[in-house]
Structures are given as structure tokens and as C-alpha cells.
Design an enzyme around this catalytic site. Structure first.
Site, short mmCIF file in Angstrom:
data_model
loop_
_atom_site.label_atom_id
_atom_site.label_comp_id
_atom_site.label_asym_id
_atom_site.label_seq_id
_atom_site.Cartn_x
_atom_site.Cartn_y
_atom_site.Cartn_z
N GLY A 1 9.52 -24.27 -34.65
CA GLY A 1 8.51 -23.58 -33.87
C GLY A 1 8.95 -23.38 -32.43
CB ALA A 2 8.70 -24.22 -29.50
CG MET A 3 14.56 -27.51 -28.32
SD MET A 3 14.20 -29.09 -29.12
CE MET A 3 14.83 -30.22 -27.90
CD GLU A 4 11.39 -31.58 -27.22
OE1 GLU A 4 11.66 -32.74 -27.58
OE2 GLU A 4 11.16 -30.66 -28.03
CD GLU B 1 7.90 -27.64 -28.20
OE1 GLU B 1 8.67 -28.50 -27.74
OE2 GLU B 1 7.55 -27.63 -29.40
CG HIS C 1 8.04 -32.68 -26.18
ND1 HIS C 1 8.04 -34.00 -26.59
CD2 HIS C 1 7.95 -31.94 -27.33
CE1 HIS C 1 7.95 -34.05 -27.91
NE2 HIS C 1 7.89 -32.82 -28.38
#
Length: 902
Positions: free
Chosen positions: A265-268, A302, A305
Site C-alpha cells: 500500500g505504501a512505505m514510510e 505512513e 510511522h
């Protein structure tokens, strides 16, 4: 022969890395075919490491160009290069190591490391992708400060990395150059770069301390008009974290970048979050209410995070829930607060309950089956073969519930104090789940002298979903009610081996209320105060509580707010459930009572279907649904949730032998019967919940659309005269994607004549240039009641389909295999043969995505015999495939081993 032999890694074997790497300088000469990376590391051997300690650096799919130590070429005899590592020996205690290497982004179909999507470069380094960029100590406990120089041809004018921009310049050869510096130490999994021709939307805001910061959302040119919601969500997340947890953005800028090809989905990544475009781009024409809600949630996740994952990170990957479970809890609370903002107290409570219901429904559909299957593991696993396989519902969703229980036990003020203590102790460190619990325990012991959270730690140590049996004994003469709770949790997964010790009790916060036979709440005296809900702390196998002054035999309202991720066992009568469904003052428990009524009804219908008998709906159940549908005190969003039938995945957990076609037939019958018997009420709900005017994704209008579209689906399922006309009219006049998709779905699943095919063709023609909407088009067809393997194979030949794009693969292949009971679980086994082919095909391209599809047959041994054998054969065929990745092999081998142990 298999080329990637799995190796089991154990938490107990953790050892600190012998070297610190405080400073890293990276230089990239970007080229799609061959990118050159110069990595210069300042290394320091730890004082407790042996003087002859070797340095092993992880690396995959890399070409070594040169290796220098303190400016000198390192002798061949003192290093070796293998398929997965570069090993150096004879290093001094302090040294500067320079490694020049090459990688091939355009050929990188795994989408891990540095890769090309469209006309741009992107990275994904969590969990172990940095090793595909350069040789490095690719583990989360090695934290370094990074300075990054990016150089690229003019075709890639935008050059981004973590932290703050130091300088940009134009080089004599026409290339651009940019230098970035991240002032905070971080593990390499948080590194990121983006290079390409992207557009952006931005805003400047002042933080709580008065600093001005720049917030930016980047996307493909032409899509900037669809990024406003993401940017607004980012501002809301920033403000919420300041208010709720006192946490402020620590960088001068924060960037979100949308990419079309992305495994997750996404990356922090620190300050440079890379997102699947599905969680960034939205407008009324192309995004549904669920899309808007998902974007706000993931943007928040994110961003949060930045503190819970980045400033304080994981010591090792076994501690993954340290950051993910905690941050899911934070994003759930953020979303609940956003749904409740600007509402009066009663409406805000209902809005928060809707969010809680959605989260629990997700947990039960995804995590409860995982807890009962071959991949069962504690939220802090003890071992793994491939860490990518442990980004699971257990680590995320159950991990969030474990955090929520600590919040419940400490209260809002106490939990905030625990969070403050956690950051005070561990800011800038790589730590463990035990460290987090210890911070919370420091508050709990002050609140409860003589008690601690030692039993609570079993949630981190043990897998499985505990069951709590509830017994009520009522003494009318004494007006006394005695409540007994007894917990047990059967061994799951590897725990079923003979040498595994017996499970220990869990610390379970159990919220309970009592209602009288008229549905009125009974006041309970707890700690000298009267209240509607008592929070019981179950910490042993069996405990009792006594409530005095209970004037009549009560109906219990159990596990209010879903205060723990457990299964409650209590013998409610259908009449009790109907009373709770109509009157319970706890909105979650009220929803739960209705879901239990519906579950009992569907399972009874499934048994009738299996035996070939005529299906009949119970009149009392229909009356209970009518009462919910027409209750004027319930808002539309809450009614939409209470009237939604339990999912097939949730229902399957209640069957001794899972029979998906029988469940599908039973749900279909009940939906149609509800539509037929309540057609007047559904029509009133359809007419009374229209949302004219400009589209808004706010909870109020979104809830009305949800109820209206649910009404349309029931009317269509029942074949009510005029219903198809309503669906066609709504599709033709829809002013937003939510209504358009709902009408198209109703037509596709229940329509007659040429209308479904015509609507599908028109939808594709209108949206064929928008990849995210085309994904929706594929999903509708993959999950349609009439879809078969032949349907999906034909769609795979469509010019718009590609298996290389994870979103497109998920939209068609995954949706069919995971969410189409009829097509996937057909008695002829064709669904399993199709699954076999697609897992193998995906594994050759992208093992991480393939492993997620492989999970579709996790619980095959729990299915009815007619389906079990072809499922087993499919798993064996995948497991035996030459060259299978570690990712997929771990899934399939555990599934087969689990059944053998059963």
C-alpha cells in the site's frame, strides 16, 4: 533443482552486528539499464566484537566494480563475493569502506530495491530490498546518517531522497544532480529515492512549535487534480499527531510520491513516503467513498510511522509488530476521530462505532483464519524463513488489538503517559516489543500497585485466538449476578508438535454490561461507582465476579467495544440476541448481536443446502432485520453496517468443514429473501438516502450512500419489479464513482438481458485510460456471481491486463482466487488448477506478490472432502515446481505440513 533453498531464522539466535556504520554517503548515476552506485561507509568495530570479526554485507543481483578500504584497493584474499553476501576480513577497528557496484533497475520485476515504473525510478527497501541497491548490513538495528547524491539524465528532472535538500546543479554533460541529507540516523530499510518527471501539489504549514514545514504530494503529470484529498489528509494527520500524542514533524519537508507499480500500500521511508497510487489519487468521478477513507487512513499510517517506526525502530524483524501494530492502532484512532469530527456527542459515538465495526470485521475475515491455520504465529514470531511472508494480519491487525488492549487497561491519559515514557527511553534506538510493554507497565503499576503486565506479555509470545466461555448465575432472592469467565486457547501451527509446552493464560480486558428483559441497561457497581459497563481483567484460566443489586435476570452484553481479540462462547437464545440487537446501548455489541443472528441463520441455510432441502428464512430473523432497517434513531452509516450480512470468510470459521459454495448459496438466498420480504422498507431506504448536490466523502453522505446502495442490491437480488430500472437509472446519472460502481455491481450480479454487458462495455470505454478505474472494472468481473475460470482466463487476454503490475494482478487474479467462492471452489477443481498456474507465473516475476496469492489455500485441510483433495494436489504441484522462491515455498510447505499434523 530448487535454486533458493529456505533457511529458518530464529529470534533466539539474534546477535548484534559487530560494526557500527554511523555515516553513509551514496552516489547514484542513474540509468534504467545499468545504474552505478558508490557507497562510502564509515565503520567502527564495536568494543565487544572480536578483533578478527569479519564484516558480512548483504547483496543480491549486484555487480561489483571496485572495493577500497581507506582509499586502497582491498586485497582479493581478504574479501569474497557470493550470491547473497560480500564478506570482508582483516578490517581495522575504524575504516572507510568504498564499494562501487552496478544494478539493473529496468530488469527488476520484483519491485524490491531500485526499479523502474513508467518513466521514473523508485525504491522499495523494506524489509530486505536495500541489498539489491548496494552491499550493506541490511538489518534494522544498524542505524546510519545518510548523505545522498543523485545524478540522472535530463529525462529525470526530479531527484528526491530522504531528509532535507542541500543543493541542486546542472552538470556539464547535461545531467542533473541533487544532494540530500537526512539528519536522523535510520536503518537502511527506510532509505528511498525517486527520480523522474512528476508533478506535485504542496502546502506550507506551521507546526505546534511554530516551525514552517513544506508538505508535498507527487504524482504522474496530469493527475495533480486528484491529489488534494491526500494532501489534506496529510495536514490532518500532522495536526492529529501533535494534538493526540504531542508528536511533531521533525524535518523541514515531508513528501508523498504516488507510483503505479508497487508491491504494497505504501512505505514510510523517512520524509519520503512512496505510495501505491491507489492510496493517493482521488476525485469524485474516479474514487469511491471507501477509496477516500482508505487514502486518509494510509496517509495517516505512513505519517505516524515517522515516530512509531522511524524515530524508534525495530531491533530485528521479529519485532515488526512493534512498529506496525502500534501504527495501525494510531491510524485506526485517527480515522475514528476524523469520522467523528464536528459531530454532536451521540453522532460522534456512532461514527466511531462504525469505524470499530469495520476494523473488527477486517480482523475476523483475515486474521482469525490465519490464527487457525498453518501460518499461525504470535504477533512477535519466533522464527521465519522469508520475512516478506510475515507482513500479516496477525502482525498488523492483531498487533493493533494488542496495543488497543493496553490502551483500554491504562485509559487514554495513562496510555499517553506510557507513550511519552516510551519515546523518552528509546528515541533514536532500535528496540523490541518488550521495551514497549515495559514503558506501558511503568504506568500500569502506578495505577494498580502490586500488579504488572507479565501475563499480558503472553499476547506477544503465543499464537491463536483465545476462547472465553461465559457463565451467568443469577440469584433472584439476593438480587446477585455471578459472572464466570473461563479461557482456553488450543495449540495452533507449530505449537501442535508434541514437544511444545502448554499455553499460558492471557491477560484479557473483558468489557461487560447487563440489560433487563425490556432492554434497559442495569447499573453495575464497580469500585464503588455505578456504571453501565464493567471492565473485567481476566488473567487466569478461570475467574469470577459478583454484582450485587441486579433487580432481575439479565441478558448479558459481552465484549463491549470488542475489548479483546477473542471468541466469546455464551448460549444466547435467538430472543436474547434480538433484544440486544434492538436495544443494546453499546453500538458494537448491538451490531454483534445482529451479526450472530445472521450467522446462525446462514449456517442453518447452508446445512439445508448441503442436504438438498428447501431453503426457508426464519420469520423472527426477518423481523429483527426490519426493526434495524426502520429504526429512526440509527444513522445511515451504522444501519448499513448492522444490515450487512457476515462475510463468507467470517462464516467459514464457524463451519467444522468449510463448504464455500454452500455458504455462497445460503447468503444469496437470505439476501434475496430479505429483499423480497422487506421490499417496501428497502425502497424507502433507497429513496430516503439520496445525496443530491456536490459530492462529499464526509461520513454523513457516505453513510447515506452506503445504505442506499445496500437497499438497491437487496432489491436487485430479490428480482423486485422495477429494481433493474433503478440500477440503470442510477448508473446513467451517477455523479460519483461510489454510486456508479454500486449500480454496475448490482446489474452485473443480478441484472437480466443485455443491460449488464452494455453497462460494463460503457464503463470500460469511458475509463480505459485510467489504470485505477480499470482495476475496479476487472475486480467487478472477477468477483461476479457468474464468474468462472473461463471468465478470468478470457479477461487475462484483455489488452489492459498485465501480470507484471501488482495492482492489476490483485484486481483480477487475487480477487477471483480469494473472493469468489463459486468460481474458485468449483467441484471440478479448475479453480485450483488456475491458482497453481498463476502462483507459479507470478513467482517468476515477483515472489512477494506470488506468496500472497499462495495464501489462498492456507486452510485447505479444513474444507469438505470433495474440495480437499484437488486443493492438496494444487499445493503439491506448486511446492514441487523447480526454482520456486523461498517466499512461496514457505507458504505451501507449511500448509502441507499443517495438514499432515492434523
Amino acid at each position: 533443482m530448487r535454486t533458493d533453498t529456505p533457511v529458518t531464522i530464529y529470534r533466539k539466535d539474534y546477535r548484534p552486528y559487530p560494526y557500527a556504520i554511523p555515516q553513509v554517503a551514496l552516489e547514484f548515476d542513474l540509468d534504467p539499464d545499468t545504474t552505478t552506485v558508490r557507497c562510502t561507509m564509515q565503520v567502527e568495530r564495536h568494543a565487544d566484537a572480536a578483533a578478527d570479526a569479519v564484516m558480512q554485507l548483504d547483496g543480491e543481483a549486484l555487480e561489483l566494480v571496485s572495493l577500497r578500504v581507506d582509499g586502497q584497493a582491498w586485497p582479493d584474499a581478504q574479501y569474497s563475493v557470493g550470491a547473497h553476501a560480500l564478506t570482508l576480513s582483516g578490517l581495522p577497528a575504524r575504516a572507510e569502506i568504498e564499494i562501487v557496484s552496478r544494478c539493473h533497475p529496468a530488469a527488476n520485476s520484483t519491485l524490491m530495491g531500485l526499479y523502474v515504473s513508467g518513466d521514473s525510478f523508485f525504491t522499495q527497501c523494506e524489509a530486505e530490498g536495500f541489498r539489491r541497491i548496494t552491499w550493506f548490513a541490511d538489518r534494522p538495528d544498524v542505524m546510519s546518517r545518510y548523505r545522498v547524491t543523485l545524478r540522472a539524465p535530463a529525462a529525470y528532472p526530479l531527484l528526491l531522497s530522504n531528509g532535507n535538500l542541500i543543493a541542486t546543479r546542472q552538470l556539464p554533460d547535461g545531467r542533473g544532480e541533487a544532494e540530500w541529507e537526512d539528519p536522523f540516523p535510520k536503518p537502511c530499510y527506510l532509505f528511498a529515492l525517486v527520480a523522474g518527471r512528476l508533478t506535485h501539489r504542496e502546502t506550507r504549514v506551521n507546526t505546534a512549535s511554530g516551525r514552517e514545514v513544506l508538505l508535498q504530494v507527487y504524482s504522474d503529470p496530469g493527475s495533480e487534480n486528484r491529489t488534494q484529498w491526500a494532501l489534506d489528509s496529510l495536514v490532518r494527520a500532522l495536526r492529529w499527531d501533535e494534538t493526540r500524542f504531542g508528536l511533531e514533524l521533525d524535518l523541514d519537508r515531508f513528501m508523498v510520491v504516488a507510483v503505479r507499480d508497487f508491491n504494497m500500500g505504501a512505505m514510510e521511508n523517512k520524509g519520503l513516503n512512496i505510495f501505491n497510487a491507489a492510496y493517493v489519487l482521488a476525485d469524485a468521478d474516479t474514487a469511491t467513498d471507501a477509496n477516500y477513507e482508505g487514502i486518509e487512513s494510509v496517509i495517516g499510517h505512513e505519517y505516524f510511522h515517522n515516530w512509531t517506526g522511524n524515530r524508534v525502530t525495530c531491533r530485528d524483524w521479529f519485532q515488526l509488530s512493534l512498529k506496525e501494530g502500534l501504527t495501525v492502532f494510531r491510524d485506526q484512532e485517527f480515522s475514528a476521530d476524523m469520522m467523528a469530527r464536528d459531530l454532536d456527542p451521540a453522532a460522534a459515538a456512532s461514527a466511531r462505532a462504525v469505524k470499530r465495526i469495520d476494523d473488527v470485521a477486517t480482523l475476523r475475515a483475515a486474521q482469525f483464519p490465519e490464527d487457525a491455520g498453518p501460518m499461525a504465529h504470535p504477533i512477535r514470531p519466533d522464527s521465519y524463513q522469508e520475512i516478506g511472508n510475515f507482513y500479516t494480519a496477525t502482525v498488523y491487525e492483531k498487533g493493533s488489538e494488542v496495543i488497543r488492549m493496553q490502551h483500554t487497561l491504562l485509559g487514554e491519559e495513562g496510555f499517553r503517559a506510557g507513550m511519552d515514557e516510551y519515546f523518552r527511553r528509546h528515541d533514536g534506538q532500535a528496540v523490541t516489543c518488550d521495551d514497549f510493554v515495559a514503558a506501558m507497565e511503568s504506568v500500569y503499576v502506578k495505577q494498580h500497585p502490586g500488579r504488572n503486565l507479565e501475563v499480558f506479555r503472553n499476547w506477544y509470545r503465543q499464537a491463536g485466538t483465545p476462547r472465553v466461555a461465559v457463565t451467568l448465575d443469577y440469584d433472584a432472592a439476593a438480587q446477585r449476578c455471578t459472572v464466570t469467565l473461563a479461557q482456553q486457547c488450543q495449540p495452533v501451527g507449530v505449537e501442535r508438535r508434541a514437544d511444545n509446552p502448554a499455553k499460558q493464560p492471557f491477560h484479557i480486558p473483558f468489557a461487560l454490561g447487563l440489560l433487563d428483559r425490556q432492554g434497559k441497561p442495569i447499573a453495575l457497581r464497580v469500585d464503588g461507582r455505578e456504571q453501565e459497563t464493567a471492565l473485567l481483567e481476566l488473567t487466569t484460566a478461570r475467574q469470577q465476579w459478583v454484582f450485587e443489586g441486579v433487580p432481575s435476570a439479565p441478558v448479558p452484553s459481552l465484549l463491549r467495544g470488542f475489548s479483546a481479540p477473542i471468541i466469546v462462547e455464551y448460549g444466547w437464545s435467538d430472543a436474547d440476541l434480538a433484544l440486544l440487537s434492538a436495544h443494546d446501548t453499546d453500538p458494537f455489541a448491538r451490531w454483534e448481536a445482529g451479526q450472530e443472528l445472521a450467522t446462525r441463520q446462514i449456517l442453518a441455510l447452508a446445512r439445508l443446502h448441503q442436504s438438498g432441502q428447501t431453503l426457508r428464512a426464519d420469520g423472527a430473523f426477518i423481523d429483527a432485520w426490519r426493526a434495524l432497517l426502520t429504526d429512526p434513531a440509527l444513522d445511515a452509516a451504522y444501519r448499513a453496517r448492522t444490515l450487512a450480512l457476515p462475510s463468507e470468510k467470517t462464516l467459514a470459521e464457524r463451519m467444522a468443514q468449510i463448504d464455500p459454495p454452500a455458504l455462497a448459496a445460503a447468503r444469496d438466498f437470505l439476501r434475496a429473501e430479505l429483499g423480497r420480504q422487506l421490499q417496501a422498507e428497502w425502497r424507502a431506504a433507497f429513496d430516503g438516502n439520496q445525496t443530491p448536490g456536490e459530492y462529499s466523502p464526509a461520513p454523513g453522505p457516505a453513510g447515506r450512500r452506503a445504505l442506499k446502495n445496500q437497499a438497491l442490491a437487496h432489491l436487485m437480488a430479490a428480482g423486485i419489479d422495477g429494481a433493474q430500472g433503478l440500477a440503470q437509472q442510477q448508473y446513467a446519472s451517477a455523479g460519483n464513482m461510489t454510486d456508479s460502481m454500486a449500480a454496475l455491481s448490482a446489474l452485473l450480479n443480478y441484472g437480466t438481458g443485455e443491460a449488464p454487458a452494455q453497462a460494463l462495455a460503457a464503463f470500460y470505454e469511458r475509463w480505459k485510460h485510467d489504470p485505477l478505474v480499470v482495476d475496479k472494472w476487472f475486480t467487478l468481473q472477477a468477483t461476479a456471481r457468474s464468474a468462472t475460470v473461463q471468465t478470468v482466463r478470457a479477461l487475462m487476454q484483455h489488452p489492459a491486463f498485465t501480470l507484471r503490475n501488482p495492482n492489476r494482478a490483485r484486481a483480477l487474479v487475487f480477487q477471483f482466487c480469494l473472493n469468489n467462492a463459486r468460481g474458485m471452489h468449483h467441484a471440478d477443481g479448475t479453480g485450483y488448477a488456475y491458482w497453481t498456474e498463476q502462483v507459479i507465473a507470478l513467482d517468476a516475476l515477483n515472489p512477494e506478490v506470488a506468496a500472497r496469492l499462495a495464501r489462498a489455500l492456507d486452510n485447505w485441510s479444513r474444507f469438505v472432502p470433495a474440495l480437499r483433495q484437488p486443493m492438496q494436489q494444487a499445493l503439491q504441484a506448486v511446492s514441487a515446481h523447480p526454482g520456486l522462491s523461498r517466499n512461496v515455498l514457505e507458504i505451501t510447505s507449511k500448509a502441507l505440513e499443517f495438514a499432515a499434523q492434523s
